[in-house]
Design an enzyme around this catalytic site. Structure first.
Site, PDB file in Angstrom:
ATOM      1  N   LYS A  33       0.840  -1.206   0.000  1.00 61.25           N
ATOM      2  CA  LYS A  33       0.000   0.000   0.000  1.00 61.25           C
ATOM      3  C   LYS A  33       0.873   1.254   0.000  1.00 61.25           C
ATOM      4  O   LYS A  33       2.060   1.202   0.332  1.00 61.25           O
ATOM      5  CB  LYS A  33      -0.928  -0.019   1.219  1.00 61.25           C
ATOM      6  CG  LYS A  33      -0.208   0.057   2.550  1.00 61.25           C
ATOM      7  CD  LYS A  33      -1.144  -0.278   3.708  1.00 61.25           C
ATOM      8  CE  LYS A  33      -0.386  -0.156   5.020  1.00 61.25           C
ATOM      9  NZ  LYS A  33      -1.091  -0.760   6.146  1.00 61.25           N
ATOM     10  N   TYR A 251      15.010  30.443   5.173  1.00 65.56           N
ATOM     11  CA  TYR A 251      13.846  31.138   5.744  1.00 65.56           C
ATOM     12  C   TYR A 251      14.021  31.340   7.237  1.00 65.56           C
ATOM     13  O   TYR A 251      14.397  30.416   7.958  1.00 65.56           O
ATOM     14  CB  TYR A 251      12.568  30.318   5.509  1.00 65.56           C
ATOM     15  CG  TYR A 251      12.013  30.425   4.115  1.00 65.56           C
ATOM     16  CD1 TYR A 251      11.557  31.651   3.616  1.00 65.56           C
ATOM     17  CD2 TYR A 251      11.926  29.305   3.301  1.00 65.56           C
ATOM     18  CE1 TYR A 251      11.027  31.742   2.335  1.00 65.56           C
ATOM     19  CE2 TYR A 251      11.403  29.388   2.020  1.00 65.56           C
ATOM     20  CZ  TYR A 251      10.958  30.611   1.542  1.00 65.56           C
ATOM     21  OH  TYR A 251      10.442  30.694   0.285  1.00 65.56           O
TER      22      TYR A 251
HETATM   23  C1  PLP Z   1      -0.222  -1.743   6.812  1.00 65.37           C
HETATM   24  C2  PLP Z   1      -0.816  -3.016   7.259  1.00 65.37           C
HETATM   25  C3  PLP Z   1      -0.007  -4.159   7.485  1.00 65.37           C
HETATM   26  C4  PLP Z   1       1.501  -4.132   7.441  1.00 65.37           C
HETATM   27  O1  PLP Z   1       2.050  -3.672   8.653  1.00 65.37           O
HETATM   28  P1  PLP Z   1       3.633  -3.674   8.894  1.00 65.37           P
HETATM   29  O2  PLP Z   1       3.761  -3.202  10.289  1.00 65.37           O
HETATM   30  O3  PLP Z   1       4.207  -2.706   7.919  1.00 65.37           O
HETATM   31  O4  PLP Z   1       4.127  -5.048   8.657  1.00 65.37           O
HETATM   32  C5  PLP Z   1      -0.649  -5.354   7.775  1.00 65.37           C
HETATM   33  N1  PLP Z   1      -1.987  -5.421   7.862  1.00 65.37           N
HETATM   34  C6  PLP Z   1      -2.791  -4.350   7.678  1.00 65.37           C
HETATM   35  C7  PLP Z   1      -4.256  -4.504   7.812  1.00 65.37           C
HETATM   36  C8  PLP Z   1      -2.228  -3.113   7.391  1.00 65.37           C
HETATM   37  O5  PLP Z   1      -3.022  -2.045   7.238  1.00 65.37           O
END
Ligand code: PLP
Length: 341
Positions: A33, A251
């Site tokens: 994702k 800045y």
């Molecule tokens: C993002 C996510 C993961 C992965 O988590 P990590 O800590 O990066 O391994 C797993 N399950 C769900 C439902 C998530 O949203």
């Protein structure tokens, strides 16, 4: 142009450590994702395929479609599709969404084991199964998510107990409603490595694969595993100047030269994902000092190299920005060039 390099050897090293724990590559569902945690969705999915990963997890339909040709199974966490798909599975996050899924969609039911963010309550399982049946959906899995797998708290244990009970009930309900055998999964990276013997059907692994898992020092055996960060970020010089002792840079003039020095301006700013909170408070892995505030399209350092390594370990950068590596990585804009080596 600022650029990102992806170290394939480090990625495969991390996948080796994960596969050793899951005992098979087939149980690894790589979480992709948010542009594969900023690494580049297609780049990472392509490397993952080469390694032999068959499963991926994404947030949206759009992400899933970009990598559908590379994986055999994709789970979408947060979108209801317009039409069913063979490779893509969709998450049911609450009861009221069930009637919105198209007939014959492959779905996975999320159960809320205590995080109270998404999922149906354990007490709603029967109603969920009945609605899924009525809607004509193909239920393939029951899953849950931990709220504190990376912290030393009891929540991981009682959430596992709650999920275990939900599994038993779901097995019986699957028979009652005529669904096939269900898949069960609950582990993200931190949770996977807290299982001494991992026995679930699948683990949803994100941050460990990218080599930036941060765990409390209590988890020594996991911390000793040699995960290596995959992503490095480099910035290119736009210009240089000599700054006299006492002159100020950027800045607000928040950086004051302690002596005459050369300050150069590089093409990585907060618009591309350099978290502005680390202004005045960051030194690169090669000891280049950030001079003053981070601007939108650039940032100044006390050095004059044509190109500098901004970071090679997002968790180090995260400390300077008072956040977690996840935020540092996902802040990196998709249009930064990604190179695999
Ligand atoms: C993002 C996510 C993961 C992965 O988590 P990590 O800590 O990066 O391994 C797993 N399950 C769900 C439902 C998530 O949203």
């Amino acid at each position: 142009m600022a650029k990102i390099t992806l170290n394939k050897n480090n990625f495969f090293n991390n996948l080796d450590i994960i596969a050793e724990h899951t005992k098979t590559k087939d149980k690894i569902a790589l979480v992709l994702k948010d542009n594969a945690y900023g690494h580049g969705l297609v780049e990472v999915a392509t490397m993952a395929r080469e390694y032999g990963i068959k499963r991926g997890v994404v947030k949206s339909q759009k992400e899933a479609e970009q990598i559908e040709h590379l994986l055999e199974y994709i789970l979408v966490l947060a979108e209801i599709p317009e039409k069913k798909s063979e490779t893509i599975r969709y998450t049911i996050n609450d009861l009221s969404s069930i009637k919105k899924f198209p007939h014959a969609t492959k779905v996975e039911l999320k159960v809320d084991s205590g995080m109270h963010r998404n999922g149906v309550a354990p007490s709603e399982l029967k109603e969920a199964f009945s609605m899924i049946k009525e809607q004509g959906l193909i239920l393939e899995a029951l899953f849950t998510h931990h709220r504190s797998a990376d912290e030393l708290s009891g929540a991981w244990f009682w959430q596992n107990d709650t999920f275990q009970k939900a599994k038993e009930e779901a097995k019986a309900l699957a028979q009652e409603f005529g669904f096939g055998a269900l898949r069960f999964h609950s582990a993200n990276s931190a949770s996977l490595f807290r299982h001494v013997e991992f026995s679930e059907d699948m683990a949803r692994v994100g941050i460990a694969a990218y080599g930036c898992m941060e765990l409390s020092s209590a988890f020594t055996p996991v911390k000793e595993k040699k995960f290596k960060p995959v992503l490095s970020l480099y910035a290119k010089k736009l210009s240089s100047r000599t700054v006299k002792k006492g002159e100020r840079v950027g800045y607000g003039g928040t950086f004051e030269a302690r002596e005459d020095c050369v300050v150069s301006n590089y093409d990585f700013g907060y618009g591309a994902g350099f978290l502005r909170i680390s202004s005045n408070n960051y030194t690169t892995p090669h000891d280049k000092e950030l001079a003053g505030r981070i601007s939108m399209d650039n940032s100044s350092f006390v050095c004059q190299e044509e190109e500098i390594l901004i970071f090679e370990d997002a968790s180090v950068m995260a400390k300077a920005a008072q956040t977690i590596s996840y935020e540092v990585l996902t802040s990196l804009k998709a249009d930064i060039k990604r190179e695999i080596f």
